[in-house]
Scaffold this motif. Structure first.
Motif, PDB file in Angstrom:
ATOM      1  N   ALA A  68       0.397   2.369 -49.947  1.00 34.71           N
ATOM      2  CA  ALA A  68       0.433   2.639 -48.204  1.00 34.71           C
ATOM      3  C   ALA A  68       0.528   3.939 -48.255  1.00 34.71           C
ATOM      4  CB  ALA A  68       2.170   1.767 -48.031  1.00 34.71           C
ATOM      5  N   TYR A  69       1.491   4.785 -48.442  1.00 33.67           N
ATOM      6  CA  TYR A  69       1.104   5.958 -48.918  1.00 33.67           C
ATOM      7  C   TYR A  69      -0.001   6.692 -48.821  1.00 33.67           C
ATOM      8  CZ  TYR A  69       2.150  11.221 -49.478  1.00 33.67           C
ATOM      9  OH  TYR A  69       2.041  12.937 -49.210  1.00 33.67           O
ATOM     10  N   LEU A  70      -0.515   6.816 -50.055  1.00 36.15           N
ATOM     11  CA  LEU A  70      -2.033   6.887 -50.175  1.00 36.15           C
ATOM     12  C   LEU A  70      -2.971   6.752 -49.599  1.00 36.15           C
ATOM     13  CD1 LEU A  70      -2.267   6.577 -54.244  1.00 36.15           C
ATOM     14  CD2 LEU A  70      -1.990   8.652 -52.792  1.00 36.15           C
ATOM     15  N   ASP A  71      -2.688   5.652 -48.386  1.00 34.41           N
ATOM     16  CA  ASP A  71      -3.594   4.884 -47.878  1.00 34.41           C
ATOM     17  C   ASP A  71      -3.130   5.826 -46.395  1.00 34.41           C
ATOM     18  OD1 ASP A  71      -4.503   2.930 -49.604  1.00 34.41           O
ATOM     19  OD2 ASP A  71      -3.500   1.254 -48.275  1.00 34.41           O
ATOM     20  N   ALA A  72      -2.002   6.285 -45.766  1.00 37.39           N
ATOM     21  CA  ALA A  72      -2.267   6.870 -44.945  1.00 37.39           C
ATOM     22  C   ALA A  72      -2.342   8.075 -44.701  1.00 37.39           C
ATOM     23  CB  ALA A  72      -0.641   6.681 -44.338  1.00 37.39           C
ATOM     24  N   VAL A  73      -2.359   8.681 -46.138  1.00 33.08           N
ATOM     25  CA  VAL A  73      -2.612  10.289 -46.101  1.00 33.08           C
ATOM     26  C   VAL A  73      -3.825  10.685 -46.121  1.00 33.08           C
ATOM     27  CG1 VAL A  73      -2.568  12.093 -48.054  1.00 33.08           C
ATOM     28  CG2 VAL A  73      -0.590  11.099 -47.216  1.00 33.08           C
ATOM     29  N   THR A  74      -4.959   9.550 -46.624  1.00 29.88           N
ATOM     30  CA  THR A  74      -6.862   9.568 -46.993  1.00 29.88           C
ATOM     31  C   THR A  74      -7.020   9.423 -45.300  1.00 29.88           C
ATOM     32  OG1 THR A  74      -6.777   8.748 -49.040  1.00 29.88           O
ATOM     33  CG2 THR A  74      -8.551   7.987 -47.822  1.00 29.88           C
TER      34      THR A  74
ATOM     35  N   ALA B 279       4.293  15.330 -22.676  1.00 27.43           N
ATOM     36  CA  ALA B 279       4.023  13.922 -22.887  1.00 27.43           C
ATOM     37  C   ALA B 279       4.728  13.049 -24.001  1.00 27.43           C
ATOM     38  CB  ALA B 279       2.458  13.529 -22.924  1.00 27.43           C
ATOM     39  N   LEU B 280       5.417  11.726 -23.582  1.00 26.22           N
ATOM     40  CA  LEU B 280       6.411  10.926 -24.056  1.00 26.22           C
ATOM     41  C   LEU B 280       7.483  11.983 -24.556  1.00 26.22           C
ATOM     42  CD1 LEU B 280       4.120   9.149 -26.402  1.00 26.22           C
ATOM     43  CD2 LEU B 280       5.257   8.143 -24.376  1.00 26.22           C
ATOM     44  N   GLY B 281       7.650  13.115 -23.560  1.00 28.27           N
ATOM     45  CA  GLY B 281       9.367  13.813 -24.031  1.00 28.27           C
ATOM     46  C   GLY B 281       8.330  14.786 -24.654  1.00 28.27           C
ATOM     47  N   LYS B 282       7.195  15.374 -26.011  1.00 25.46           N
ATOM     48  CA  LYS B 282       7.077  16.093 -26.288  1.00 25.46           C
ATOM     49  C   LYS B 282       5.671  16.508 -26.194  1.00 25.46           C
ATOM     50  CE  LYS B 282       8.148  12.692 -30.922  1.00 25.46           C
ATOM     51  NZ  LYS B 282       7.605  12.635 -31.693  1.00 25.46           N
ATOM     52  N   PRO B 283       6.046  17.966 -26.192  1.00 30.08           N
ATOM     53  CA  PRO B 283       4.568  18.837 -26.166  1.00 30.08           C
ATOM     54  C   PRO B 283       3.832  18.013 -26.779  1.00 30.08           C
ATOM     55  CG  PRO B 283       6.433  20.103 -27.624  1.00 30.08           C
ATOM     56  CD  PRO B 283       6.866  18.952 -27.317  1.00 30.08           C
ATOM     57  N   ARG B 284       2.441  18.449 -26.008  1.00 32.17           N
ATOM     58  CA  ARG B 284       0.860  17.554 -26.159  1.00 32.17           C
ATOM     59  C   ARG B 284       0.221  18.015 -27.206  1.00 32.17           C
ATOM     60  NH1 ARG B 284      -1.986  14.466 -22.585  1.00 32.17           N
ATOM     61  NH2 ARG B 284      -0.247  14.688 -21.032  1.00 32.17           N
ATOM     62  N   GLY B 285       1.000  19.536 -27.607  1.00 34.05           N
ATOM     63  CA  GLY B 285       0.092  19.974 -29.085  1.00 34.05           C
ATOM     64  C   GLY B 285       0.655  19.097 -29.995  1.00 34.05           C
ATOM     65  N   SER B 286       1.786  18.492 -29.739  1.00 35.22           N
ATOM     66  CA  SER B 286       2.963  18.380 -31.634  1.00 35.22           C
ATOM     67  C   SER B 286       2.608  17.169 -31.700  1.00 35.22           C
ATOM     68  CB  SER B 286       4.372  18.528 -30.698  1.00 35.22           C
ATOM     69  OG  SER B 286       4.991  18.100 -29.810  1.00 35.22           O
ATOM     70  N   LEU B 287       2.272  16.115 -30.618  1.00 35.70           N
ATOM     71  CA  LEU B 287       1.854  14.464 -30.764  1.00 35.70           C
ATOM     72  C   LEU B 287       1.027  14.143 -31.837  1.00 35.70           C
ATOM     73  CD1 LEU B 287       2.184  13.367 -26.979  1.00 35.70           C
ATOM     74  CD2 LEU B 287       3.827  13.125 -27.801  1.00 35.70           C
ATOM     75  N   GLY B 288       0.307  14.947 -31.876  1.00 34.85           N
ATOM     76  CA  GLY B 288      -0.605  14.349 -33.127  1.00 34.85           C
ATOM     77  C   GLY B 288      -1.675  13.349 -33.283  1.00 34.85           C
ATOM     78  N   TRP B 289      -1.602  12.541 -33.909  1.00 35.22           N
ATOM     79  CA  TRP B 289      -2.574  11.427 -33.865  1.00 35.22           C
ATOM     80  C   TRP B 289      -1.661   9.550 -33.784  1.00 35.22           C
ATOM     81  CZ3 TRP B 289      -7.152  12.331 -31.670  1.00 35.22           C
ATOM     82  CH2 TRP B 289      -8.424  11.260 -31.672  1.00 35.22           C
ATOM     83  N   THR B 290      -2.224   9.034 -33.248  1.00 39.51           N
ATOM     84  CA  THR B 290      -1.119   7.926 -33.916  1.00 39.51           C
ATOM     85  C   THR B 290      -2.347   7.732 -35.369  1.00 39.51           C
ATOM     86  OG1 THR B 290      -2.275   6.729 -31.622  1.00 39.51           O
ATOM     87  CG2 THR B 290      -1.718   5.303 -33.304  1.00 39.51           C
ATOM     88  N   GLY B 291      -0.503   7.030 -36.530  1.00 40.23           N
ATOM     89  CA  GLY B 291      -0.305   7.506 -37.811  1.00 40.23           C
ATOM     90  C   GLY B 291      -0.372   8.425 -38.693  1.00 40.23           C
ATOM     91  N   ASP B 292       0.013   9.036 -37.642  1.00 42.20           N
ATOM     92  CA  ASP B 292       0.182  10.549 -38.173  1.00 42.20           C
ATOM     93  C   ASP B 292       1.483  10.873 -38.595  1.00 42.20           C
ATOM     94  OD1 ASP B 292      -2.485  11.540 -38.611  1.00 42.20           O
ATOM     95  OD2 ASP B 292      -2.332  12.832 -36.932  1.00 42.20           O
ATOM     96  N   ASP B 293       2.427   9.921 -38.344  1.00 41.08           N
ATOM     97  CA  ASP B 293       3.722  10.181 -38.672  1.00 41.08           C
ATOM     98  C   ASP B 293       3.709   9.485 -40.269  1.00 41.08           C
ATOM     99  OD1 ASP B 293       3.483   7.333 -38.086  1.00 41.08           O
ATOM    100  OD2 ASP B 293       5.162   7.189 -37.274  1.00 41.08           O
ATOM    101  N   VAL B 294       3.209  10.389 -41.156  1.00 35.70           N
ATOM    102  CA  VAL B 294       2.810  10.076 -42.842  1.00 35.70           C
ATOM    103  C   VAL B 294       4.870  10.919 -42.725  1.00 35.70           C
ATOM    104  CG1 VAL B 294       1.736  10.136 -45.188  1.00 35.70           C
ATOM    105  CG2 VAL B 294       1.053   9.788 -42.191  1.00 35.70           C
ATOM    106  N   THR B 295       5.201   9.968 -44.186  1.00 34.81           N
ATOM    107  CA  THR B 295       6.847  11.191 -44.403  1.00 34.81           C
ATOM    108  C   THR B 295       5.901  10.427 -46.620  1.00 34.81           C
ATOM    109  OG1 THR B 295       7.828   8.919 -44.862  1.00 34.81           O
ATOM    110  CG2 THR B 295       8.320  10.698 -42.899  1.00 34.81           C
ATOM    111  N   PHE B 296       6.619  11.568 -46.878  1.00 37.43           N
ATOM    112  CA  PHE B 296       6.309  11.586 -48.437  1.00 37.43           C
ATOM    113  C   PHE B 296       7.801  10.649 -49.612  1.00 37.43           C
ATOM    114  CE2 PHE B 296       7.002  13.446 -53.342  1.00 37.43           C
ATOM    115  CZ  PHE B 296       5.239  13.142 -53.199  1.00 37.43           C
ATOM    116  N   PRO B 297       7.150   9.245 -49.685  1.00 33.61           N
ATOM    117  CA  PRO B 297       8.347   8.588 -50.239  1.00 33.61           C
ATOM    118  C   PRO B 297       9.557   9.049 -51.351  1.00 33.61           C
ATOM    119  CG  PRO B 297       5.889   7.512 -50.742  1.00 33.61           C
ATOM    120  CD  PRO B 297       5.872   9.540 -50.310  1.00 33.61           C
ATOM    121  N   PHE B 298       8.293   9.649 -51.972  1.00 34.12           N
ATOM    122  CA  PHE B 298       9.503  10.270 -53.426  1.00 34.12           C
ATOM    123  C   PHE B 298      11.141  11.584 -52.600  1.00 34.12           C
ATOM    124  CE2 PHE B 298       5.900   8.536 -54.849  1.00 34.12           C
ATOM    125  CZ  PHE B 298       6.103   8.267 -55.412  1.00 34.12           C
ATOM    126  N   ARG B 299      10.466  11.697 -51.293  1.00 34.97           N
ATOM    127  CA  ARG B 299      11.829  12.801 -50.651  1.00 34.97           C
ATOM    128  C   ARG B 299      12.601  12.560 -50.960  1.00 34.97           C
ATOM    129  NH1 ARG B 299       8.476  14.435 -47.070  1.00 34.97           N
ATOM    130  NH2 ARG B 299       7.421  16.138 -48.111  1.00 34.97           N
TER     131      ARG B 299
END
Length: 547
Positions: free
Chosen positions: A103-109, A215-235
């Protein structure tokens, strides 16, 4: 040729900013420059007849490209070993059994394609992930040329190139750490590129969108894109506390990130358990440590003794002659300075200044601390257990009797289900040197996904991987398939079915556990567990049970 949806969406930020930034006279972002798309996953002489090659595009999921085990495709393939690469093959096979990695490799790709950032290691490992988890008509091994070529181009500074290019046996744990570090670095590169593109877009639209910059309580520049909240599963994170048992001073509890936990295997026993190794890792241990408060107290006593000596000299009055008077005046000046040192050190102790605060104060410029070793204790515990827990059992020991390094052959018994709660911090942290850092808190249950074992001595031998497939029969097409083994022993090109009993009889070197949630009622035994709320990629059968 049809347009790839994710590839088209990836260009939206660049095209949008190019249109909106041009009237402001600002530079437009760089064009889409992802250096290479993922290659096609080809069934090499698979005998599937009209079955076409399956494209592993950036919008494809690693589980959706896999086929069900059938009579036409009954084999799962190993990895070709040219001679000394069993350390790499065993690690890659074990990693490809981790569902969360898929799932991580799919999301990062998808994220890398969206923000136009090359991720060669991620791409190559993702292709191998699908190849190793897809059944084939023939059992010919896969040659991981692409992954080896990419890893061989990594800078020499981090040691990856020497591991891959050397024509001799290497350590599997070192390869695992360097491969995980490369994956983590590529995720960081993608996140940095995303931040740069959003900042450019935000700067160009700031004047127009000033009222809605948040927007949504965050600066618009830090919102990114839907699906960008990827975290490294081994960390993960672990907490470390060092406290003095004499004065009670505690250094700040420090938190460190890790991608594996290294446990020491005892040498004075024949058999031990993995839980005993973790207990030794997380127990209170006595250490030699320079205590800041003990050093302050000893420095204060030394300053007070010096002040008393100078005070006695000045009270005795000057010696006869000019020389005696000059010496008396010098003693008087030193007495004033000593008095200031005593007052400053006493104030530092009253205020409880930590080492960093003391170093930044003016007192440090006038007083030389007397470094003092205190009887201290140290303890480490997991603070944030990772979704995928990699455990390294350190089997190396050094002794003059063995003329250097030798291998520890102590057998380590390990469970299928591992409870990490006893070694994880709770809500409260203790400061006392004689008390545990924290009482266990939370539920942290892991299930074994794979392991690597080593046969041989310290300087030579062979690495073998044992890996699990996802729930047997979940996607089976017949009772015959459903009843096949859930585990496999993989030694380079050889893939053989085995039982969980045979797996648990091994003496491991690396262990790969995936975190799962406990059922609603913890009293239910593990054999009848139902897992909840942990996203897992759907993996099918992974090996040839006929061998």
């Amino acid at each position: 040729m049809a347009l790839d949806f994710v590839g088209s969406v990836a260009q939206v930020p660049s095209m949008l900013s190019a249109v909106l930034l041009r009237p402001f006279g600002l530079a437009t972002p760089k064009p889409f420059r992802r250096e290479r798309q993922l290659p096609f996953f080809t069934f090499f002489d698979n005998g599937l007849g009209a079955e076409p090659d399956v494209p592993l595009g950036p919008n494809a999921a690693t589980d959706s490209t896999q086929l069900s085990l059938t009579d036409k495709a009954p084999y799962y393939r190993g990895l070709y070993n040219p001679g000394v690469h069993c350390f790499m093959n065993s690690v890659v096979q074990s990693l490809c059994s981790v569902a969360l990695l898929g799932a991580y490799l799919d999301a990062v790709t998808a994220m890398a394609t969206r923000w136009d950032e090359p991720t060669p290691v991620t791409d190559a490992l993702r292709v191998l992930y699908v190849q190793l988890n897809t059944p084939h008509a023939k059992s010919a091994p896969i040659v991981p040329r692409e992954l080896k070529a990419i890893l061989s181009t990594v800078l020499q500074a981090n040691g990856m190139r020497s591991l891959i290019s050397a024509h001799q046996q290497q350590d599997a744990q070192e390869l695992a750490l360097l491969l995980l570090a490369a994956l983590d670095q590529e995720l960081g590169n993608v996140q940095q590129e995303r931040g740069r593109q959003w900042r450019r877009l935000n700067d160009g639209l700031r004047g127009v969108l000033a009222p809605s910059v948040d927007a949504l309580g965050k600066p618009r520049g830090s919102l990114g894109w839907t699906g960008d909240d990827v975290t490294f599963p081994f960390r993960g994170q672990y907490a470390q506390r060092i406290s003095c048992g004499e004065c009670g001073y505690m250094e700040a509890v420090r938190f460190f990130t890790f991608s594996d936990v290294s446990l020491t295997v005892p040498t004075n026993v024949g058999v031990c358990t993995l839980e005993q190794c973790f207990g030794a890792w997380a127990q209170l241990e006595q250490v030699e440590w320079v205590c800041h408060r003990c050093s302050l107290q000893k420095t204060l006593r030394k300053a007070q003794a010096e002040h008393a000596r100078l005070d006695a000299l000045t009270r005795a009055g000057p010696m006869p002659g000019e020389k005696g008077r000059r010496r008396w005046n010098a003693h008087a000046d030193e007495l004033v300075a000593a008095q200031g040192n005593v007052e400053n050190l006493a104030a530092a102790l009253r205020q409880g200044l930590h080492e960093s605060e003391f170093a930044a104060s003016e007192i440090a410029n006038t007083v030389q601390l007397v470094r003092t070793l205190g009887r201290s204790t140290k303890q480490v515990m997991l603070a944030k257990p990772p979704p995928v827990l990699v455990i390294h059992l350190n089997r190396s020991t050094f002794s003059l009797e063995a003329f250097g390094a030798s291998k520890i052959n102590t057998r380590v018994l390990f469970p299928e289900w591992l409870d990490m709660a006893p070694y994880t911090t709770g809500a409260h942290l203790a400061t006392s040197a004689t008390h545990p850092l924290s009482e266990p808190g939370g539920v942290y249950m892991y299930r074994l996904s794979a392991l690597v074992t080593h046969y041989g001595a310290h300087n030579y031998g062979h690495y073998v991987s044992f890996r699990r497939r996802s729930s047997a029969g979940a996607h089976a097409e017949s009772d015959n398939v459903a009843n096949r083994s859930e585990w496999a022993r993989i030694s380079d090109e050889s893939v053989q079915a085995c039982s969980l009993h045979q797996v648990l009889a091994q003496n491991p070197y690396l262990l790969f556990y995936e975190r799962v949630d406990l059922p609603l009622h913890p009293s239910i035994p593990p054999d009848s567990m139902r897992l909840h709320s942990v996203p897992r990629a759907r993996l099918l059968h992974r090996w040839n049970p006929a061998l």
